[in-house]
Motif scaffolding. Structure first.
Motif, PDB file in Angstrom:
ATOM      1  N   MET A  76     -10.550  17.085 -25.754  1.00 41.61           N
ATOM      2  CA  MET A  76     -10.327  17.898 -24.549  1.00 41.61           C
ATOM      3  C   MET A  76     -11.212  19.135 -24.663  1.00 41.61           C
ATOM      4  SD  MET A  76      -8.323  19.941 -26.540  1.00 41.61           S
ATOM      5  CE  MET A  76      -7.630  21.099 -25.383  1.00 41.61           C
ATOM      6  N   ASP A  77     -11.083  20.040 -23.699  1.00 41.30           N
ATOM      7  CA  ASP A  77     -11.846  21.301 -23.700  1.00 41.30           C
ATOM      8  C   ASP A  77     -13.335  21.140 -23.386  1.00 41.30           C
ATOM      9  OD1 ASP A  77     -10.161  23.390 -23.812  1.00 41.30           O
ATOM     10  OD2 ASP A  77     -10.526  23.941 -25.901  1.00 41.30           O
ATOM     11  N   ILE A 102     -22.132  16.591 -19.562  1.00 42.60           N
ATOM     12  CA  ILE A 102     -20.809  16.922 -20.108  1.00 42.60           C
ATOM     13  C   ILE A 102     -21.007  17.429 -21.539  1.00 42.60           C
ATOM     14  CG2 ILE A 102     -18.529  16.023 -20.716  1.00 42.60           C
ATOM     15  CD1 ILE A 102     -18.856  13.953 -18.471  1.00 42.60           C
ATOM     16  N   ILE A 103     -20.603  18.669 -21.771  1.00 37.34           N
ATOM     17  CA  ILE A 103     -20.881  19.301 -23.070  1.00 37.34           C
ATOM     18  C   ILE A 103     -19.595  19.653 -23.821  1.00 37.34           C
ATOM     19  CG2 ILE A 103     -23.053  20.306 -22.248  1.00 37.34           C
ATOM     20  CD1 ILE A 103     -21.416  23.057 -22.279  1.00 37.34           C
ATOM     21  N   ASP A 104     -19.777  19.996 -25.069  1.00 37.68           N
ATOM     22  CA  ASP A 104     -18.680  20.464 -25.930  1.00 37.68           C
ATOM     23  C   ASP A 104     -17.611  19.373 -26.062  1.00 37.68           C
ATOM     24  OD1 ASP A 104     -17.514  22.307 -27.582  1.00 37.68           O
ATOM     25  OD2 ASP A 104     -16.771  23.631 -26.002  1.00 37.68           O
ATOM     26  N   LYS A 130     -16.532  31.008 -27.178  1.00 41.04           N
ATOM     27  CA  LYS A 130     -15.528  31.709 -27.963  1.00 41.04           C
ATOM     28  C   LYS A 130     -15.414  31.115 -29.360  1.00 41.04           C
ATOM     29  CE  LYS A 130     -12.462  32.930 -24.084  1.00 41.04           C
ATOM     30  NZ  LYS A 130     -12.340  31.781 -23.179  1.00 41.04           N
ATOM     31  N   SER A 131     -15.960  29.923 -29.524  1.00 40.62           N
ATOM     32  CA  SER A 131     -15.735  29.179 -30.760  1.00 40.62           C
ATOM     33  C   SER A 131     -16.441  29.773 -31.963  1.00 40.62           C
ATOM     34  CB  SER A 131     -16.229  27.745 -30.582  1.00 40.62           C
ATOM     35  OG  SER A 131     -17.638  27.737 -30.644  1.00 40.62           O
ATOM     36  N   GLY A 132     -17.461  30.592 -31.742  1.00 42.59           N
ATOM     37  CA  GLY A 132     -18.203  31.150 -32.859  1.00 42.59           C
ATOM     38  C   GLY A 132     -19.364  30.279 -33.310  1.00 42.59           C
ATOM     39  N   GLN A 151     -23.770  38.897 -21.572  1.00 41.41           N
ATOM     40  CA  GLN A 151     -24.201  37.949 -22.616  1.00 41.41           C
ATOM     41  C   GLN A 151     -25.554  37.386 -22.231  1.00 41.41           C
ATOM     42  OE1 GLN A 151     -21.338  35.021 -21.727  1.00 41.41           O
ATOM     43  NE2 GLN A 151     -22.664  33.293 -21.971  1.00 41.41           N
ATOM     44  N   PRO A 152     -26.540  37.584 -23.072  1.00 37.12           N
ATOM     45  CA  PRO A 152     -27.882  37.129 -22.694  1.00 37.12           C
ATOM     46  C   PRO A 152     -27.979  35.616 -22.802  1.00 37.12           C
ATOM     47  CG  PRO A 152     -27.897  38.009 -24.923  1.00 37.12           C
ATOM     48  CD  PRO A 152     -26.480  38.113 -24.412  1.00 37.12           C
TER      49      PRO A 152
END
Ligand code: ATP
Ligand code: CA
Ligand code: CA
Length: 426
Positions: free
Chosen positions: A255-256, A363-365, A111-113, A1-2
């Motif tokens: 979460m996640d 802290i991301i996402d 993975k979320s798109g 994955q670039p």
């Protein structure tokens, strides 16, 4: 994955989308920026403003290349966040992001798109959001804002704007503008995305060996025996900030999320050419490197932008020559503890003396709610794995585990291997 993105040029499948996103931001933010600032009211957190763009143009919006609609969410709140909390210069923000129609697309690394786009100078990232994430962010905006006011050194993703583009065929795309944690001008030698979850959290080492830009995970960190090399002072500051940020994340039931860490080894410097902006080598639209010219050019561009903002003339904005990529660390980060050392946080030894590593982290996402869907994932993945080591666990448990992991992997902590053997109390 670039990890280095692909330049979006005319003809690219997402060129129109990018053009619309940037035009919308440019017009909405500059129009709003021309208004007098006033203290925030409750209604500011839920407000939104619609703009309609068409090829012909009208007295309010300039003529543009495509027809589309644009929605700007809580513009007063994001303006205050940008200017007062994140100390961004308004014209600088617009120039960096929209001064020229250049973004590079990272595609969809998770993975979320969601799609990711970098501004041409790599300071800003646009991330498309799923509808649920967008709704959630609007709902917790007040708490997010209050948290940042109370915690100027928060590690949470810095959101600079929340917007929506509606394409002529009716498709709606929500997106946020946020900070790129990594410096454009420095090699990142190792990248980790850490959650404190240890099931399936490993990037294959044989692939990592040939891909220095791979985003590694918890098990790579543990098996490679990494620690966050911080002396007592810096360790205490970081621990306390993570504790506070995680308290908020538990409260808003998400979460996640992860701690994204980029490691720069000062001895290796930039000779491996792993910088994200190595893209410019392939890009005909970015002029050759010339630091002196680059600075004056982006300065004159910023001045022009400022003048245009004062006139509140959206047409005048964006007609400037391309600025070059910055060659220096942005000055505006010096007041942030965790971004104080060349844009990052420098490693220190036990007597608080500098070491030759700089960390870039945040802290991301942070927009994934613990929902029924996640509960199903927990049940499903829990059949074949330790239910407490998988990624989808309830927000309280997730936050406690995340915090425990970060403590474990700091120097002086019990270490990653121990964390694997004895998971934290829930
Ligand atoms: P998923 O939900 O599957 O984890 P996602 O689409 O929500 O994926 P993120 O987890 O937000 O995506 O980010 C994916 C990757 O993009 C990160 O691991 C990191 O490499 C890069 N990235 C995300 N946010 C930033 C940021 N602020 N600065 C630098 N890189 C980032
Ligand atoms: Ca993620
Ligand atoms: Ca996500």
């Amino acid at each position: 994955q670039p990890v280095v993105g692909k330049m979006i040029e005319e003809g690219h499948v997402n060129y129109v989308l990018m053009y619309n996103m940037l035009t919308g931001i440019r017009v909405a933010v500059s129009r709003w920026g021309a208004k007098a600032k006033r203290p925030l009211a409750d209604a500011d957190f839920t407000s939104s403003h619609k703009y309609s763009f068409d090829i012909a143009g009208n007295e309010l919006t300039p003529s543009v290349k495509y027809d589309f609609k644009f929605k700007d969410y809580a513009p007063n709140v994001f303006r205050e966040l940008r200017e007062d909390e994140f100390h961004l210069d308004p014209s600088d923000y617009l120039v960096s992001l929209t001064g020229k129609y250049i973004l590079s697309e990272l595609g969809s690394p998770g993975k979320s798109g969601s799609f990711f786009y970098f501004s041409r100078d790599y300071r800003f990232i646009i991330k498309t959001l799923h509808h649920g994430e967008h709704k959630f962010l609007r709902r917790v905006l007040k708490q997010y804002h209050a948290h940042l006011k109370a915690n100027p050194h928060s590690l949470l993703s810095r959101f600079y704007g929340l917007h929506r583009v509606k394409m002529p065929h009716g498709k709606k795309i929500h997106f946020v503008v946020m900070n790129n944690l990594f410096p454009p001008h420095r090699d990142i030698h190792e990248t980790y995305d850490l959650k404190g979850s240890t099931v399936g959290r490993e990037y294959p080492e044989e692939r990592a060996a040939v891909n220095p830009r791979a985003v590694l995970k918890d098990l790579n960190w543990i098996h490679r025996g990494r620690t966050l090399e911080l002396g007592p002072e810096k360790r205490a500051l970081l621990t306390e900030q993570i504790r506070r940020d995680v308290e908020l994340l538990k409260e808003i039931n998400v979460m996640d999320y992860s701690l994204l860490i980029g490691i720069h080894n000062m001895q290796r410097g930039n000779k491996d050419n792993l910088r994200r902006n190595t893209l410019k080598v392939f890009s005909p639209s970015v002029p050759p490197r010339n630091p002196a010219a680059s600075q004056s050019s982006s300065r004159s561009e910023a001045i022009a932008m400022r003048k245009a903002m004062r006139r509140s003339d959206p047409k005048a904005i964006g007609s400037h020559p391309a600025a070059h990529l910055p060659e220096q660390d942005p000055e505006d980060n010096k007041q942030f503890i965790f971004y104080q050392d060349e844009g990052g946080y420098r490693a220190t030894d036990e007597s608080n003396q500098n070491m030759d590593t700089i960390y870039y982290f945040g802290i991301i996402d942070i927009c994934t709610l613990w929902t029924a869907k996640k509960r199903m994932e927990n049940i499903w993945k829990g059949f074949s794995n330790d239910r407490h080591k998988i990624s989808p666990v309830p927000a309280q448990e997730y936050g406690n585990r995340f915090f425990a992991f970060m403590q474990a992997v700091m120097r002086g902590g019990e270490g990653g291997e121990k964390f694997l053997e004895n998971p934290p109390e829930r």
